[in-house]
Design a protein around this motif. Structure first.
Motif, PDB file in Angstrom:
ATOM      1  N   ARG A  14       6.306 -10.655   3.870  1.00 14.73           N
ATOM      2  CA  ARG A  14       7.219  -9.619   3.490  1.00 14.73           C
ATOM      3  C   ARG A  14       7.720  -9.804   2.166  1.00 14.73           C
ATOM      4  NH1 ARG A  14      10.857  -7.319   7.517  1.00 14.73           N
ATOM      5  NH2 ARG A  14       9.731  -5.392   6.745  1.00 14.73           N
ATOM      6  N   LYS A  15       7.034  -9.991   1.175  1.00 11.51           N
ATOM      7  CA  LYS A  15       7.338 -10.084  -0.149  1.00 11.51           C
ATOM      8  C   LYS A  15       7.337  -8.619  -0.605  1.00 11.51           C
ATOM      9  CE  LYS A  15       7.835 -14.570  -0.885  1.00 11.51           C
ATOM     10  NZ  LYS A  15       6.868 -15.468  -0.429  1.00 11.51           N
ATOM     11  N   ARG A  16       8.354  -8.037  -1.309  1.00 10.43           N
ATOM     12  CA  ARG A  16       8.264  -6.778  -1.855  1.00 10.43           C
ATOM     13  C   ARG A  16       7.344  -6.595  -2.965  1.00 10.43           C
ATOM     14  NH1 ARG A  16      13.341  -3.818  -1.125  1.00 10.43           N
ATOM     15  NH2 ARG A  16      13.746  -4.049  -3.323  1.00 10.43           N
ATOM     16  N   ALA A  17       7.216  -7.851  -3.816  1.00 12.01           N
ATOM     17  CA  ALA A  17       6.389  -7.629  -4.918  1.00 12.01           C
ATOM     18  C   ALA A  17       4.989  -7.541  -4.515  1.00 12.01           C
ATOM     19  CB  ALA A  17       6.436  -8.890  -5.758  1.00 12.01           C
ATOM     20  N   ALA A  18       4.634  -8.332  -3.483  1.00 10.04           N
ATOM     21  CA  ALA A  18       3.258  -8.183  -2.939  1.00 10.04           C
ATOM     22  C   ALA A  18       2.935  -6.784  -2.388  1.00 10.04           C
ATOM     23  CB  ALA A  18       2.996  -9.014  -1.634  1.00 10.04           C
ATOM     24  N   LEU A  19       3.872  -5.822  -1.744  1.00 13.54           N
ATOM     25  CA  LEU A  19       3.543  -4.480  -1.477  1.00 13.54           C
ATOM     26  C   LEU A  19       3.463  -3.800  -2.669  1.00 13.54           C
ATOM     27  CD1 LEU A  19       3.601  -2.316   0.630  1.00 13.54           C
ATOM     28  CD2 LEU A  19       5.941  -2.246   0.790  1.00 13.54           C
ATOM     29  N   ALA A  20       4.372  -4.037  -3.848  1.00 10.15           N
ATOM     30  CA  ALA A  20       4.256  -3.165  -4.793  1.00 10.15           C
ATOM     31  C   ALA A  20       2.747  -3.286  -5.599  1.00 10.15           C
ATOM     32  CB  ALA A  20       5.268  -3.537  -5.879  1.00 10.15           C
ATOM     33  N   ARG A  21       2.336  -4.501  -5.673  1.00  9.28           N
ATOM     34  CA  ARG A  21       0.939  -4.907  -6.185  1.00  9.28           C
ATOM     35  C   ARG A  21      -0.167  -4.342  -5.262  1.00  9.28           C
ATOM     36  NH1 ARG A  21      -0.788  -9.491  -9.430  1.00  9.28           N
ATOM     37  NH2 ARG A  21      -2.432  -8.486 -10.490  1.00  9.28           N
ATOM     38  N   ALA A  22      -0.040  -4.514  -3.741  1.00  9.14           N
ATOM     39  CA  ALA A  22      -0.921  -3.676  -3.157  1.00  9.14           C
ATOM     40  C   ALA A  22      -1.122  -2.367  -3.349  1.00  9.14           C
ATOM     41  CB  ALA A  22      -0.679  -4.028  -1.743  1.00  9.14           C
ATOM     42  N   VAL A  23       0.107  -1.452  -3.636  1.00  8.76           N
ATOM     43  CA  VAL A  23      -0.119   0.009  -3.866  1.00  8.76           C
ATOM     44  C   VAL A  23      -0.769   0.239  -4.872  1.00  8.76           C
ATOM     45  CG1 VAL A  23       1.294   1.936  -4.050  1.00  8.76           C
ATOM     46  CG2 VAL A  23       1.958   0.296  -2.315  1.00  8.76           C
ATOM     47  N   THR A  24      -0.419  -0.644  -6.170  1.00  3.20           N
ATOM     48  CA  THR A  24      -0.984  -0.249  -7.539  1.00  3.20           C
ATOM     49  C   THR A  24      -2.518  -0.499  -7.285  1.00  3.20           C
ATOM     50  OG1 THR A  24       0.873  -1.058  -8.556  1.00  3.20           O
ATOM     51  CG2 THR A  24      -1.187  -1.021  -9.798  1.00  3.20           C
ATOM     52  N   LEU A  25      -2.906  -1.477  -6.502  1.00  2.76           N
ATOM     53  CA  LEU A  25      -4.378  -1.922  -6.518  1.00  2.76           C
ATOM     54  C   LEU A  25      -5.152  -0.810  -5.638  1.00  2.76           C
ATOM     55  CD1 LEU A  25      -4.245  -5.837  -5.673  1.00  2.76           C
ATOM     56  CD2 LEU A  25      -5.164  -4.850  -7.896  1.00  2.76           C
ATOM     57  N   VAL A  26      -4.675  -0.275  -4.513  1.00  2.00           N
ATOM     58  CA  VAL A  26      -5.103   0.701  -3.869  1.00  2.00           C
ATOM     59  C   VAL A  26      -5.246   1.987  -4.632  1.00  2.00           C
ATOM     60  CG1 VAL A  26      -4.747   2.275  -1.892  1.00  2.00           C
ATOM     61  CG2 VAL A  26      -4.752  -0.252  -1.504  1.00  2.00           C
ATOM     62  N   GLU A  27      -4.255   2.432  -5.405  1.00  7.37           N
ATOM     63  CA  GLU A  27      -4.107   3.426  -6.203  1.00  7.37           C
ATOM     64  C   GLU A  27      -5.191   3.635  -7.323  1.00  7.37           C
ATOM     65  OE1 GLU A  27       0.073   4.662  -7.736  1.00  7.37           O
ATOM     66  OE2 GLU A  27      -0.915   6.574  -6.918  1.00  7.37           O
ATOM     67  N   ASP A  28      -5.461   2.543  -7.860  1.00 11.09           N
ATOM     68  CA  ASP A  28      -6.562   2.390  -8.959  1.00 11.09           C
ATOM     69  C   ASP A  28      -7.924   2.179  -8.267  1.00 11.09           C
ATOM     70  OD1 ASP A  28      -4.094   2.402 -10.363  1.00 11.09           O
ATOM     71  OD2 ASP A  28      -4.222  -0.024 -11.174  1.00 11.09           O
TER      72      ASP A  28
END
Ligand SMILES: Nc1nc2c(ncn2[C@@H]2O[C@H](COP(=O)(O)OP(=O)(O)O)[C@@H](O)[C@H]2O)c(=O)[nH]1
Ligand SMILES: [Mg+2]
Length: 318
Positions: A14-28
């Motif tokens: 539940r690290k917020r930075a990991a969620l932010a990273r995951a969203v960016t990777l999916v978006e890209d």
């Protein structure tokens, strides 16, 4: 350790930075995205997913802010996904939503992400379903998805959400049109916002009368009055949303909604992958140029050519 494993571990922790990273990777559309999504689909299933739609200016973003307050007040966590209309020229998202929520970035129970709609038909950016899944995998109690309130987007968001909140406001002439366009069918809860303005009661009455025409609702959508800018009526609105979710669970109808969201996600991915496949194949063997030439010479028309290309590159298994 691979990047995706790091991100997956971060999501589990539940690290917020990991969620932010995951969203960016999916978006890209990164190569790591598929590993992350595979795991996210395993982890998901805890969040209540609320779609929020309505014409521009009715107060959706303001209402989201107030809903965040109400949800945090109860000790629950919330993730917010705002699908912003991008300018076709700059690709930039409208800033207002981000600015408003910035004040909350120090609160661990709130996470906000704005997605560009990238001109994808329907107002929902093409990976919205996957991004919702990432939020769900993270384990927020609520995931709020605010869409641009134009046309097809209302229908698209319905397919990803467990509960659909339709927001209206007095004094916006196009709302009656929205009702004609089938908004009554998609709303699970209706909200007449800007109740501090004249005509709010009249709009509530009109809406109630229209909803009353249908006598065999399984769930009769409630109409709630709010003043989002003052937080008025918002806890009551949250109660109604929870009641609807309770109704779905009781009647085993939640599975139906979840299955509908899978179909939506599958369709979105199929559409993208088949278009990419056919375009890249036909581009590399010259058929695309040839097809465009035939079109400009008036020898055929797009639907016929599309069918030919689909048959050539999909039906034959090339
Ligand atoms: N009078 C009044 N204004 C509101 C209320 N809720 C939002 N607004 C204002 O309406 C405008 C549009 O709000 P916004 O949340 O950006 O609408 P959205 O486009 O639907 O997201 C803003 O200027 C808000 O301050 C309300 O309950 N009463
Ligand atoms: Mg907004």
């Amino acid at each position: 350790m691979y990047l995706h494993n790091q991100v997956i571990q971060g999501l589990r922790d539940r690290k917020r930075a990991a969620l932010a990273r995951a969203v960016t990777l999916v978006e890209d559309g990164s190569e790591h995205a598929q590993h992350i999504l595979e795991e996210a689909y395993r982890l998901k299933g805890r969040s209540k997913i609320i779609g929020i739609t309505g014409s521009p200016g009715v107060g959706k973003s303001t209402l989201v802010d107030s809903l965040i307050e109400a949800i945090r007040e109860r000790g629950d966590s919330v993730g917010v996904i705002a699908v912003d209309p991008s300018s076709p020229f700059t690709g930039g998202a409208i800033l207002g939503d981000r600015v408003r929520v910035r004040s909350r970035t120090t609160d661990d129970g709130v996470f906000f992400r704005s997605l560009a709609s990238r001109g994808y038909l329907g107002g929902l950016s093409r990976n919205t379903g996957d991004v919702i899944t990432l939020f769900d995998a993270f384990g927020f109690d609520y995931v709020l998805v605010e869409t641009v309130g134009t046309g097809q987007s209302e229908v698209d968001i319905m397919r990803y959400a467990h509960s659909v909140l339709v927001v209206m406001a007095p004094g916006l002439g196009d709302d009656i049109q929205a009702i004609k366009a089938g908004i009554l069918e998609i709303g699970d809860v209706f909200c007449v916002n800007k109740a501090d303005r004249p005509d709010a009661d009249r709009d509530v009455a009109v809406l109630e009368a229209m909803l009353g025409l249908n006598k065999d609702w399984q769930w009769r959508p409630p109409v709630v009055k709010t003043v989002a800018s003052q937080g008025k009526g918002v806890p009551e609105l949250l109660d109604k949303i929870d009641e609807h979710l309770g109704f779905l669970k009781q009647g085993n109808l939640l599975e139906e909604r979840v299955s509908r969201s899978y179909l939506a996600a599958l369709e979105a991915n199929l559409r993208r992958q088949t278009v990419e496949h056919v375009l890249s194949k036909s581009r590399s063997d010259g058929s695309l140029d040839c097809a465009l030439k035939q079109l400009s010479e008036g020898k055929t028309y797009p639907a016929a050519l599309a069918r030919q290309l689909v048959e050539k590159y999909l039906c034959s298994g090339v």
